[in-house]
Write a protein that holds these residues in place. Structure first.
Motif, PDB file in Angstrom:
ATOM      1  N   VAL A 290      11.952 100.537  62.482  1.00 40.04           N
ATOM      2  CA  VAL A 290      11.532 101.224  61.365  1.00 40.04           C
ATOM      3  C   VAL A 290      10.918 102.559  61.798  1.00 40.04           C
ATOM      4  O   VAL A 290      10.566 103.080  63.131  1.00 40.04           O
ATOM      5  CB  VAL A 290      10.169 100.396  60.960  1.00 40.04           C
ATOM      6  N   ALA A 291      10.950 103.513  61.073  1.00 46.52           N
ATOM      7  CA  ALA A 291      10.575 105.050  61.311  1.00 46.52           C
ATOM      8  C   ALA A 291       8.984 105.185  61.844  1.00 46.52           C
ATOM      9  O   ALA A 291       7.995 104.341  61.768  1.00 46.52           O
ATOM     10  CB  ALA A 291      10.333 105.717  60.037  1.00 46.52           C
TER      11      ALA A 291
ATOM     12  N   ASN B 238       4.251  95.021  58.203  1.00 43.64           N
ATOM     13  CA  ASN B 238       5.746  95.647  57.927  1.00 43.64           C
ATOM     14  C   ASN B 238       5.652  96.804  56.933  1.00 43.64           C
ATOM     15  O   ASN B 238       4.586  96.959  56.030  1.00 43.64           O
ATOM     16  CB  ASN B 238       6.760  94.770  57.566  1.00 43.64           C
ATOM     17  N   ALA B 239       6.429  97.679  56.736  1.00 43.57           N
ATOM     18  CA  ALA B 239       6.557  98.794  55.840  1.00 43.57           C
ATOM     19  C   ALA B 239       6.537  98.200  54.371  1.00 43.57           C
ATOM     20  O   ALA B 239       6.882  97.044  54.089  1.00 43.57           O
ATOM     21  CB  ALA B 239       8.000  99.657  55.749  1.00 43.57           C
TER      22      ALA B 239
ATOM     23  N   TRP C 126      11.418  92.594  63.836  1.00 44.30           N
ATOM     24  CA  TRP C 126      11.112  93.788  63.247  1.00 44.30           C
ATOM     25  C   TRP C 126       9.779  94.452  63.527  1.00 44.30           C
ATOM     26  O   TRP C 126       9.823  95.574  63.719  1.00 44.30           O
ATOM     27  CB  TRP C 126      11.045  93.557  61.669  1.00 44.30           C
ATOM     28  N   LYS C 127       8.930  93.385  64.065  1.00 42.39           N
ATOM     29  CA  LYS C 127       7.470  94.159  64.646  1.00 42.39           C
ATOM     30  C   LYS C 127       7.687  94.787  66.053  1.00 42.39           C
ATOM     31  O   LYS C 127       6.876  95.675  66.246  1.00 42.39           O
ATOM     32  CB  LYS C 127       6.756  93.014  64.885  1.00 42.39           C
TER      33      LYS C 127
ATOM     34  N   LEU D 165      15.726  94.814  64.017  1.00 41.84           N
ATOM     35  CA  LEU D 165      16.156  93.835  63.001  1.00 41.84           C
ATOM     36  C   LEU D 165      17.643  93.055  63.457  1.00 41.84           C
ATOM     37  O   LEU D 165      18.718  93.963  63.846  1.00 41.84           O
ATOM     38  CB  LEU D 165      16.308  94.386  61.781  1.00 41.84           C
ATOM     39  N   TYR D 166      17.507  91.983  63.487  1.00 44.84           N
ATOM     40  CA  TYR D 166      18.826  91.273  63.714  1.00 44.84           C
ATOM     41  C   TYR D 166      19.414  90.624  62.572  1.00 44.84           C
ATOM     42  O   TYR D 166      18.626  90.079  61.543  1.00 44.84           O
ATOM     43  CB  TYR D 166      18.597  90.074  64.689  1.00 44.84           C
ATOM     44  N   PHE D 167      20.829  90.577  62.540  1.00 40.52           N
ATOM     45  CA  PHE D 167      21.588  89.679  61.729  1.00 40.52           C
ATOM     46  C   PHE D 167      22.683  88.821  62.356  1.00 40.52           C
ATOM     47  O   PHE D 167      23.387  89.360  63.176  1.00 40.52           O
ATOM     48  CB  PHE D 167      22.252  90.864  60.614  1.00 40.52           C
TER      49      PHE D 167
END
Length: 339
Positions: free
Chosen positions: A100-101, A144-145, A262-263, A267-269
């Motif tokens: 994340v930015a 998170n955002a 994400w923290k 991010l995984y997919f």
């Protein structure tokens, strides 16, 4: 054998990413290749921006070890090139990461904090930013955002510790009890729209977006109950995720370390439809995704993305999926078109 410098004069961003010499330099630089590419930049200054962007995209890609093992170097780069031409071959082992930015300097800059005497504290994160909060008992929450947490300023030692989450948060709870039994005043409860999370463990992830609640447990144990329900609570063990949708709680196993990554800026997919990924982009960055062909949303991707800003993220996704991804800052729309 390296190409002549003149061969790069008209190179595009896509051609750089699919160039074997360029990939070798970015991922395995040495003095000779550094001098070679510095000479190219000096000779063709207009290429500097494309080279910089291409480096950022390549460096954001991580390849699983089993893809790299037992292959000669030429085969390795053929594999990389085939996977970056996208959707001409299945994307199975290529991993992407994104972060994340970066949070703006000043910690609270851009974070809305509502504080009044005898009123709960409410902390909101804007699009594209994360925030780590220390609760009154020393527990840690990473928000998170586009998310909100609410809690009382002062926690009495004789009262239940409670927080309210909207959006997504990762919690690492400080335990007050020293025995196996948790007293009433030692309880810690997280409230979402419909689900109450009773903390019996230490770290877990809560996602409450788009009318759906997900709770993933990394360590310890948690108990889930529904607002107003008298049914027996659902107990999660590490590696479990519970989903609440259409009035039901369903438990299933998941790689929760990846789920909560994400923290840490990733991010995984794994075989995730693009519709889900674009939903994440909307939730994190605030764009409204607009596609020219709804079939795009049915495609799946496996991997993870890492980037320092949304622009590099969009370019990496576009290269990978053979799509044009164009953000419009005025309308806050993300235009997705086929090439």
């Amino acid at each position: 054998m390296k190409k002549q410098i003149s061969a790069y004069e008209t190179y595009t961003l896509a051609e750089l990413i699919n160039d074997q010499d360029f990939l070798l330099w970015v991922l395995h630089p040495d003095e000779k290749s550094d001098l070679h590419w510095q000479s190219i930049e000096n000779t063709y200054p207009k290429l500097q921006r494309s080279i910089s962007e291409a480096r950022a995209i390549v460096q954001s890609m991580r390849f699983e070890k089993d893809v790299l093992a037992k292959k000669e170097q030429d085969e390795l780069w053929n594999t990389i090139q085939s996977k970056t031409t996208l959707l001409k071959t299945p994307v199975r082992k290529l991993w992407y990461r994104y972060a994340v930015a970066a949070v703006l300097a000043g910690a609270l800059l851009g974070i809305g904090i509502l504080y009044q005497v005898n009123q709960p504290i409410a902390i909101n994160t804007p699009y594209g930013q994360l925030k780590t909060i220390t609760l009154p008992d020393g527990s840690l929450v990473t928000l998170n955002a586009n998310s909100t947490i609410k809690y009382d300023k002062d926690w009495s030692k004789n009262e239940i510790r409670e927080v309210w989450i909207e959006g997504e948060a990762f919690l690492k709870v400080k335990h007050l009890h020293t025995s196996g039994k948790i007293a009433e005043r030692e309880r810690f409860v997280v409230h979402t729209g419909d689900v109450n999370v009773e903390v019996l463990g230490t770290s877990f992830n809560v996602n409450d977006r788009r009318g759906r609640t997900e709770v993933a447990l990394l360590e310890g144990k948690i108990s889930l109950g529904l607002n107003g329900a008298t049914a027996k609570p659902l107990i999660l063990a590490p590696g479990d995720i519970a989903e609440f949708e259409h009035g039901k709680l369903i438990k299933k196993p998941i790689n929760v370390a990846e789920y909560a990554s994400w923290k840490d800026g990733r991010l995984y997919f794994k075989d995730v439809p693009l519709a889900k990924i674009f939903n994440d982009i909307e939730d994190i960055y605030g764009y409204k995704v607009v596609v020219d062909n709804p079939e795009i949303l049915k495609k799946t991707i496996s991997g993870s993305l890492s980037t320092q800003n949304e622009q590099v993220l969009f370019k990496a996704l576009g290269m990978t999926l053979n799509l044009n991804i164009t953000p419009n800052q005025d309308t806050k729309e993300l235009m997705i078109t086929t090439k």
